[in-house]
Design a protein around this motif. Sequence first.
Motif, PDB file in Angstrom:
ATOM      1  N   ALA A   1       0.928  -1.453   0.524  1.00 40.94           N
ATOM      2  CA  ALA A   1       0.111   0.265  -0.229  1.00 40.94           C
ATOM      3  C   ALA A   1       0.629   1.271  -0.105  1.00 40.94           C
ATOM      4  CB  ALA A   1      -0.836  -0.256   1.738  1.00 40.94           C
ATOM      5  N   ALA A   2       1.832   1.212   0.868  1.00 35.92           N
ATOM      6  CA  ALA A   2       2.598   1.955   0.563  1.00 35.92           C
ATOM      7  C   ALA A   2       3.385   2.572  -0.844  1.00 35.92           C
ATOM      8  CB  ALA A   2       3.850   2.348   2.246  1.00 35.92           C
ATOM      9  N   LEU A   3       4.116   1.263  -1.602  1.00 33.31           N
ATOM     10  CA  LEU A   3       4.676   1.915  -2.599  1.00 33.31           C
ATOM     11  C   LEU A   3       3.462   2.411  -3.515  1.00 33.31           C
ATOM     12  CD1 LEU A   3       6.653  -1.078  -3.080  1.00 33.31           C
ATOM     13  CD2 LEU A   3       7.236   0.854  -2.044  1.00 33.31           C
ATOM     14  N   LEU A   4       1.730   2.193  -3.585  1.00 33.79           N
ATOM     15  CA  LEU A   4       1.192   2.366  -4.649  1.00 33.79           C
ATOM     16  C   LEU A   4       1.250   3.857  -3.948  1.00 33.79           C
ATOM     17  CD1 LEU A   4      -0.801  -0.708  -4.515  1.00 33.79           C
ATOM     18  CD2 LEU A   4       0.492   0.290  -6.373  1.00 33.79           C
ATOM     19  N   GLU A   5       0.808   4.215  -3.123  1.00 37.14           N
ATOM     20  CA  GLU A   5       0.640   5.413  -2.693  1.00 37.14           C
ATOM     21  C   GLU A   5       0.895   6.528  -3.464  1.00 37.14           C
ATOM     22  OE1 GLU A   5      -0.471   6.019   0.976  1.00 37.14           O
ATOM     23  OE2 GLU A   5      -2.854   5.835   1.037  1.00 37.14           O
ATOM     24  N   GLY A   6       2.791   6.676  -2.469  1.00 35.11           N
ATOM     25  CA  GLY A   6       3.548   6.516  -3.463  1.00 35.11           C
ATOM     26  C   GLY A   6       4.273   6.674  -4.484  1.00 35.11           C
ATOM     27  N   ALA A   7       3.285   6.367  -5.524  1.00 33.77           N
ATOM     28  CA  ALA A   7       3.420   6.935  -6.743  1.00 33.77           C
ATOM     29  C   ALA A   7       2.258   7.613  -7.555  1.00 33.77           C
ATOM     30  CB  ALA A   7       2.890   5.195  -7.901  1.00 33.77           C
TER      31      ALA A   7
END
Length: 295
Positions: free
Chosen positions: A165-171
């Motif tokens: 989730a953190a990676l997807l939000e970071g994009a």
Amino acid sequence: MPERRFDASGFRSARVARSMTQAQVAAALGIKDPSVVSRYETGDASPPPEKLPRLAALVGERVHDLFPRSGLPTLADLRCDAGMTQKDTAAVTQTSSCSPVRAAEGGRRKLAPQYTAPLAKAYGVSVQELLAAEKRSFDEDAPAAPRPSKAEQPSGPHTIAKKIAALLEGAAGQERPTDAELADLGNVRTGRKTLNGPLVTSLRLGRAAHPTPEVLEALAAALDVPSLFFETGDAEVAAVVAGLRSARIGLAAMAARGAEGDPQNAELMRWVADMFGGRPQSDIRVATRPQGDAC
């Protein structure tokens, strides 16, 4: 009172991981205006404490994990953990109003003996736990557990689902890839058919137990992070990796807009060069991904 701490960013990450919208959360809570949930997630408002168990359940988390409490519970805490308002307790105590519970929670008058067993059952605790909480409500016995120091508190995502989730939000600003697209990308980059859409979905929702190193390697390749990101239990390391990836995506967006040639951004690019090895600005190139590769 050691109320539970509402973690706005943690809740948002868990909601995104389960592909829930703010409108869906609002509907499940009986809230007509979805912007209320938006205010929860931005920190502009806090949900009523009795809604925290429901909020945690909606995103597949335990309330104790997502919204921790420092200290031992009072009567009000037990009631809120059961998802009940003071008004709800009147039916439990079989009284015309919630005044017995309100008075006890406020430290003004202790519960009558006939109320303790029904309330304990409604709150999902033992009578002994209820009576101990009542003492804390009257400041007779309130040994609070020490608040963890800043160094002891997790500084980043610590589960595979939260890391995804953190990676997807970071994009932010990029089109989010589907689980099937992530699976295909991880398979191509590792040269092995390890992932599939349903498996990535299970990982993203925290349903897959004990994924193999090969699965984590392919997932890391799909999301363009080192395998260590998913293998480590160090939340600080995970936060650094996620932060650097997000920063790189931001630099890629700047490069795509031609920002590297903008004199106003020269200072920023020099600072980036100094931070990452002291290379001259001309050596820093952030490649943009092919169309359709959203990771």
